[in-house]
Write an enzyme that holds these catalytic residues in place. Structure first.
Site, PDB file in Angstrom:
ATOM      1  CB  CYS A 264      50.307  74.704  43.890  1.00 34.44           C
ATOM      2  SG  CYS A 264      49.521  73.762  42.582  1.00 34.44           S
TER       3      CYS A 264
ATOM      4  CD  GLU B 170      45.568  76.775  33.836  1.00 40.18           C
ATOM      5  OE1 GLU B 170      46.602  76.445  34.460  1.00 40.18           O
ATOM      6  OE2 GLU B 170      45.062  77.903  33.923  1.00 40.18           O
TER       7      GLU B 170
ATOM      8  CB  SER C 136      57.306  72.675  35.196  1.00 43.77           C
ATOM      9  OG  SER C 136      56.810  73.674  36.057  1.00 43.77           O
TER      10      SER C 136
ATOM     11  CG  ASN D 220      54.765  76.148  38.226  1.00 47.70           C
ATOM     12  OD1 ASN D 220      55.508  76.185  39.187  1.00 47.70           O
ATOM     13  ND2 ASN D 220      54.238  75.018  37.789  1.00 47.70           N
TER      14      ASN D 220
ATOM     15  CB  SER E 137      54.424  69.393  39.433  1.00 45.50           C
ATOM     16  OG  SER E 137      55.145  70.080  38.450  1.00 45.50           O
TER      17      SER E 137
END
Lengths: 281, 281
Positions: free
Chosen positions: B14, B127, B219, B221, B263
């Site tokens: 991204c 995050e 991950s 996402n 990623s």
């Protein structure tokens, strides 16, 4: 047999209406002539007549009269009208309900900060017309499901007498249908007294056989009380005064509930109670 | 027979990850020694190894090393950690994703203006830990239905990679369960690229027999992409690289879809495509 009669707490005059009437009587004492209210101070002919006796007259518009002092009623008025009045050098006594004033101020602030203002309410109601006039060019009044094209940054406020359940329903729909929002900001501009009256009315309606709802047939908040009672399934009659009560409505009931809208004076409520007692004793 | 293979648009690195990697390689060129990243720059061993060859090493904490320059990765770090690093006189190169930075800034602004900050996201995610550190004492992370006691004035933001559908669901529930709010303010802090990838993945998943989702098993996402595909009802395999692909998965499929998390480097995606072609030719 004496019937069980239950009056919903907080029935009748709300804070804003009481305040506006107090202001009007106070002005009547201090000023001798040229005192007017823009529109009737409340939707109750007896109170309006009493003020006339003291020299305070309701008018529809600001022209064609020798106005020295003008009282703004609880609903408030549009911004443009306010400015027009000020230009004519008329003394303004602002009896706009503080809850309505809060909504007007928020509408103006949100508009000035670039939000599209959405007002949940009835666009024909004088209060909403007033709030709308402060809400900027992009403002929209929403009463049900027909949403406008929504901007990325929206601010939501409400007519002070809307039910919270309706507000939540509409806000949820806006959140769910808005796919590309940057910010949605919701202020609660509902009147505490109206919400409380809806709660106490619901409580009473759930424990009685008949509900008598007292207030103007064109009063939005009274109509809402009647609607709420009907939705609970209790037999409901919406009347404006004691004369309308039919003996048949109450004689077979074991428990009778009463509630009244924000512009219904206490003496009308008292008359209703007396009439019911007379019919059921 | 050559199979029909469809790659979801926007698969792989991204904007924020690309930017962080570019920054890291740029720093590696300019600085000769003492350059570190706090945590691996992305969840991809090959990229991390390549940076090591250029003298940029990942470390878990800031003590016990002679750090001259420290790169903050795309996820960002907690405010306290940032201040600790600054105090040590270390040069900080901040590669925090601009979308994450926006969420951190909003959290800080809302907290300073008296809002209770609600963060929709996974509280264990780095995050979210970073954003939370800016969100003041009353802040709460919400991931599903368990709501905290809500203050009267609340500000809602999101972990950048949450799906919009989940955000809308939680916001609706908050609006509906909050009976005495004064203000509810919702900012959209979702990453456009993540939302877009979810959309393109859904589009592809609806037209294929098998979906291959490429990205770290840990991950968030990527896991979300796999979950989305499964919810559509298509046979879905979540892999980290081409080695994991089983011939049986693809040989009987007419149309095969591929998507990849934020990623996942392009060369891993290319290897997956080559492997599928080999199995199905």
């Amino acid at each position: 047999m004496l019937k069980d009669i239950v009056l919903a707490e907080g029935s009748g005059f709300c804070f804003g209406v009481k305040r506006a009437i107090d202001i009007a009587f106070d002005v009547a004492k201090k000023h001798k002539d040229g005192v007017f209210t823009l529109g009737p101070i409340i939707h109750n002919p007896q109170v309006v007549e009493k003020l006339k006796d003291l020299g305070v007259y309701p008018i529809d518009d600001i022209y064609g009269q020798n106005i020295k002092t003008l009282i703004i009623r609880a609903h408030g008025i549009p911004k443009e009208k306010f400015e027009e009045i000020k230009k004519l050098g008329i003394e303004v006594i602002d009896a706009t309900c503080p809850f309505v004033k809060k909504a007007q101020n928020l509408a103006e602030k949100l508009a000035s900060e670039g939000y599209q203002v959405l007002i949940i309410g009835d666009k024909e109601h004088p209060e909403v017309k007033g709030i709308f006039s402060y809400a900027g060019e992009k403002a929209v009044v929403i009463s049900s499901d027909e949403f406008p094209i929504l901007n990325k940054k929206i601010g939501i406020i409400q007519q002070t007498t809307q039910p919270m359940s309706k507000v939540k329903e509409i806000v949820s729909k806006i959140v769910n249908s808005h796919n590309e929002f940057e910010e949605i900001r919701i202020f609660n501009t509902l009147c505490n007294f109206t919400s409380r009256r809806l709660e106490t009315t619901e409580k009473v309606a759930k424990q009685v056989d008949v509900m008598i709802v007292v207030g103007g047939k064109n009063s939005a908040n009274t109509t809402q009380l009647a609607k709420l009672c009907k939705s609970i399934g209790v037999k409901t009659y919406h009347i404006e005064d004691a004369q309308e009560i039919d003996k048949e409505w109450v004689e077979s009931a074991k428990k009778i509930g009463i509630t009244a809208g924000a512009s219904t004076p206490q003496w009308i409520i008292d008359e209703v109670i007396d009439k019911i007692k007379k019919f059921t004793n």
